[in-house]
Scaffold this motif. Structure first.
Motif, mmCIF file in Angstrom:
data_model
loop_
_atom_site.group_PDB
_atom_site.id
_atom_site.type_symbol
_atom_site.label_atom_id
_atom_site.label_comp_id
_atom_site.label_asym_id
_atom_site.label_seq_id
_atom_site.Cartn_x
_atom_site.Cartn_y
_atom_site.Cartn_z
ATOM 1 N N GLY A 43 -13.204 10.008 -5.622
ATOM 2 C CA GLY A 43 -14.562 9.728 -5.162
ATOM 3 C C GLY A 43 -14.854 8.287 -4.841
ATOM 4 N N ASN A 44 -13.817 7.459 -4.754
ATOM 5 C CA ASN A 44 -14.025 6.045 -4.436
ATOM 6 C C ASN A 44 -14.072 5.818 -2.932
ATOM 7 O OD1 ASN A 44 -13.939 4.901 -7.177
ATOM 8 N ND2 ASN A 44 -11.880 5.777 -7.151
ATOM 9 N N VAL A 45 -14.648 4.693 -2.544
ATOM 10 C CA VAL A 45 -14.741 4.313 -1.136
ATOM 11 C C VAL A 45 -13.490 3.525 -0.765
ATOM 12 C CG1 VAL A 45 -16.056 2.951 0.535
ATOM 13 C CG2 VAL A 45 -17.258 4.280 -1.207
ATOM 14 N N LEU A 46 -12.877 3.891 0.357
ATOM 15 C CA LEU A 46 -11.697 3.167 0.840
ATOM 16 C C LEU A 46 -12.130 1.961 1.650
ATOM 17 C CD1 LEU A 46 -9.472 6.150 2.024
ATOM 18 C CD2 LEU A 46 -9.297 4.871 -0.112
ATOM 19 N N ALA A 47 -11.403 0.877 1.491
ATOM 20 C CA ALA A 47 -11.659 -0.339 2.263
ATOM 21 C C ALA A 47 -11.193 -0.138 3.701
ATOM 22 C CB ALA A 47 -10.907 -1.516 1.645
ATOM 23 N N THR A 48 -11.779 -0.884 4.592
ATOM 24 C CA THR A 48 -11.400 -0.830 6.003
ATOM 25 C C THR A 48 -9.896 -0.992 6.164
ATOM 26 O OG1 THR A 48 -13.550 -1.654 6.720
ATOM 27 C CG2 THR A 48 -11.706 -1.974 8.237
ATOM 28 N N MET A 73 0.850 -1.190 0.000
ATOM 29 C CA MET A 73 0.000 0.000 0.000
ATOM 30 C C MET A 73 0.882 1.235 0.000
ATOM 31 S SD MET A 73 -3.339 -0.406 2.317
ATOM 32 C CE MET A 73 -4.124 -1.980 2.497
ATOM 33 N N ARG A 74 0.393 2.249 -0.702
ATOM 34 C CA ARG A 74 1.091 3.535 -0.721
ATOM 35 C C ARG A 74 0.075 4.627 -0.438
ATOM 36 N NH1 ARG A 74 4.182 4.790 -5.894
ATOM 37 N NH2 ARG A 74 2.050 4.868 -6.646
ATOM 38 N N ALA A 75 0.479 5.588 0.373
ATOM 39 C CA ALA A 75 -0.422 6.681 0.730
ATOM 40 C C ALA A 75 -0.930 7.393 -0.517
ATOM 41 C CB ALA A 75 0.281 7.654 1.667
ATOM 42 N N VAL A 76 -0.056 7.614 -1.469
ATOM 43 C CA VAL A 76 -0.446 8.349 -2.679
ATOM 44 C C VAL A 76 -1.591 7.641 -3.415
ATOM 45 C CG1 VAL A 76 1.300 7.306 -4.185
ATOM 46 C CG2 VAL A 76 0.418 9.582 -4.701
ATOM 47 N N ASP A 77 -1.588 6.332 -3.413
ATOM 48 C CA ASP A 77 -2.663 5.585 -4.082
ATOM 49 C C ASP A 77 -3.995 5.757 -3.353
ATOM 50 O OD1 ASP A 77 -0.857 4.638 -6.008
ATOM 51 O OD2 ASP A 77 -0.337 2.904 -4.758
ATOM 52 N N LEU A 78 -3.944 5.759 -2.023
ATOM 53 C CA LEU A 78 -5.169 5.926 -1.247
ATOM 54 C C LEU A 78 -5.702 7.356 -1.366
ATOM 55 C CD1 LEU A 78 -4.296 3.865 1.947
ATOM 56 C CD2 LEU A 78 -5.319 3.103 -0.201
ATOM 57 N N ILE A 79 -4.793 8.313 -1.405
ATOM 58 C CA ILE A 79 -5.189 9.713 -1.592
ATOM 59 C C ILE A 79 -5.868 9.880 -2.943
ATOM 60 C CG2 ILE A 79 -4.323 12.062 -1.899
ATOM 61 C CD1 ILE A 79 -2.007 11.153 0.073
ATOM 62 N N VAL A 136 4.079 7.734 6.818
ATOM 63 C CA VAL A 136 3.327 8.610 5.928
ATOM 64 C C VAL A 136 3.620 10.030 6.390
ATOM 65 C CG1 VAL A 136 1.005 9.349 5.243
ATOM 66 C CG2 VAL A 136 1.520 6.913 5.433
ATOM 67 N N ARG A 137 3.968 10.887 5.449
ATOM 68 C CA ARG A 137 4.354 12.256 5.779
ATOM 69 C C ARG A 137 3.140 13.133 6.097
ATOM 70 N NH1 ARG A 137 6.697 11.848 0.559
ATOM 71 N NH2 ARG A 137 5.400 13.646 0.042
ATOM 72 N N ASP A 138 3.410 14.222 6.810
ATOM 73 C CA ASP A 138 2.350 15.171 7.166
ATOM 74 C C ASP A 138 1.662 15.743 5.931
ATOM 75 O OD1 ASP A 138 2.885 14.817 9.866
ATOM 76 O OD2 ASP A 138 4.092 16.636 10.039
ATOM 77 N N ASP A 139 2.429 16.053 4.893
ATOM 78 C CA ASP A 139 1.822 16.631 3.691
ATOM 79 C C ASP A 139 0.908 15.625 2.991
ATOM 80 O OD1 ASP A 139 4.305 15.302 3.022
ATOM 81 O OD2 ASP A 139 4.176 16.177 1.017
ATOM 82 N N GLN A 140 1.231 14.339 3.103
ATOM 83 C CA GLN A 140 0.361 13.316 2.519
ATOM 84 C C GLN A 140 -0.945 13.219 3.301
ATOM 85 O OE1 GLN A 140 3.396 10.204 2.654
ATOM 86 N NE2 GLN A 140 3.179 10.006 0.437
ATOM 87 N N MET A 141 -0.870 13.323 4.629
ATOM 88 C CA MET A 141 -2.100 13.287 5.423
ATOM 89 C C MET A 141 -2.936 14.536 5.167
ATOM 90 S SD MET A 141 -2.682 10.488 6.791
ATOM 91 C CE MET A 141 -3.954 10.771 8.005
ATOM 92 N N ALA A 142 -2.273 15.668 4.929
ATOM 93 C CA ALA A 142 -3.006 16.892 4.592
ATOM 94 C C ALA A 142 -3.733 16.717 3.258
ATOM 95 C CB ALA A 142 -2.055 18.080 4.529
ATOM 96 N N ALA A 143 -3.074 16.079 2.297
ATOM 97 C CA ALA A 143 -3.709 15.813 1.000
ATOM 98 C C ALA A 143 -4.884 14.858 1.168
ATOM 99 C CB ALA A 143 -2.681 15.241 0.020
ATOM 100 N N PHE A 144 -4.726 13.862 2.040
ATOM 101 C CA PHE A 144 -5.823 12.928 2.325
ATOM 102 C C PHE A 144 -7.002 13.685 2.948
ATOM 103 C CE2 PHE A 144 -7.996 10.109 5.360
ATOM 104 C CZ PHE A 144 -8.545 9.209 4.463
#
Length: 70
Positions: free
Chosen positions: A20-25, A8-14, A40-48
């Motif tokens: 507009g897709n639903v993320l799996a549990t 898994m990569r944060a960028v893919d989930l973002i 996972v970096r702070d900027d990636q969580m901000a993008a999420f």
């Protein structure tokens, strides 16, 4: 890296949430765990967070996110 979900990569989930897709549990749980383990970096969580702001979350996604953060 965290467990069996190494691929898994944060960028893919973002991207997935941004589109507009639903993320799996498992995806949400991985993202929060990886973030709290500084994988996972702070900027990636901000993008999420921005993707969630614009696309929203299903009730199940919201519950999973809340449980994962607790």
């Amino acid at each position: 890296m965290l467990g069996s979900q190494v691929n898994m990569r944060a960028v893919d989930l973002i991207r997935k949430k941004r589109d507009g897709n639903v993320l799996a549990t498992e995806e949400i749980e991985w993202l929060i765990k990886a973030y709290t383990h500084d994988e996972v970096r702070d900027d990636q969580m901000a993008a999420f967070a921005m993707a969630v702001f614009f696309q929203g979350m299903s009730p199940k996604e919201t519950a999973t996110l809340t449980d994962s953060m607790m």
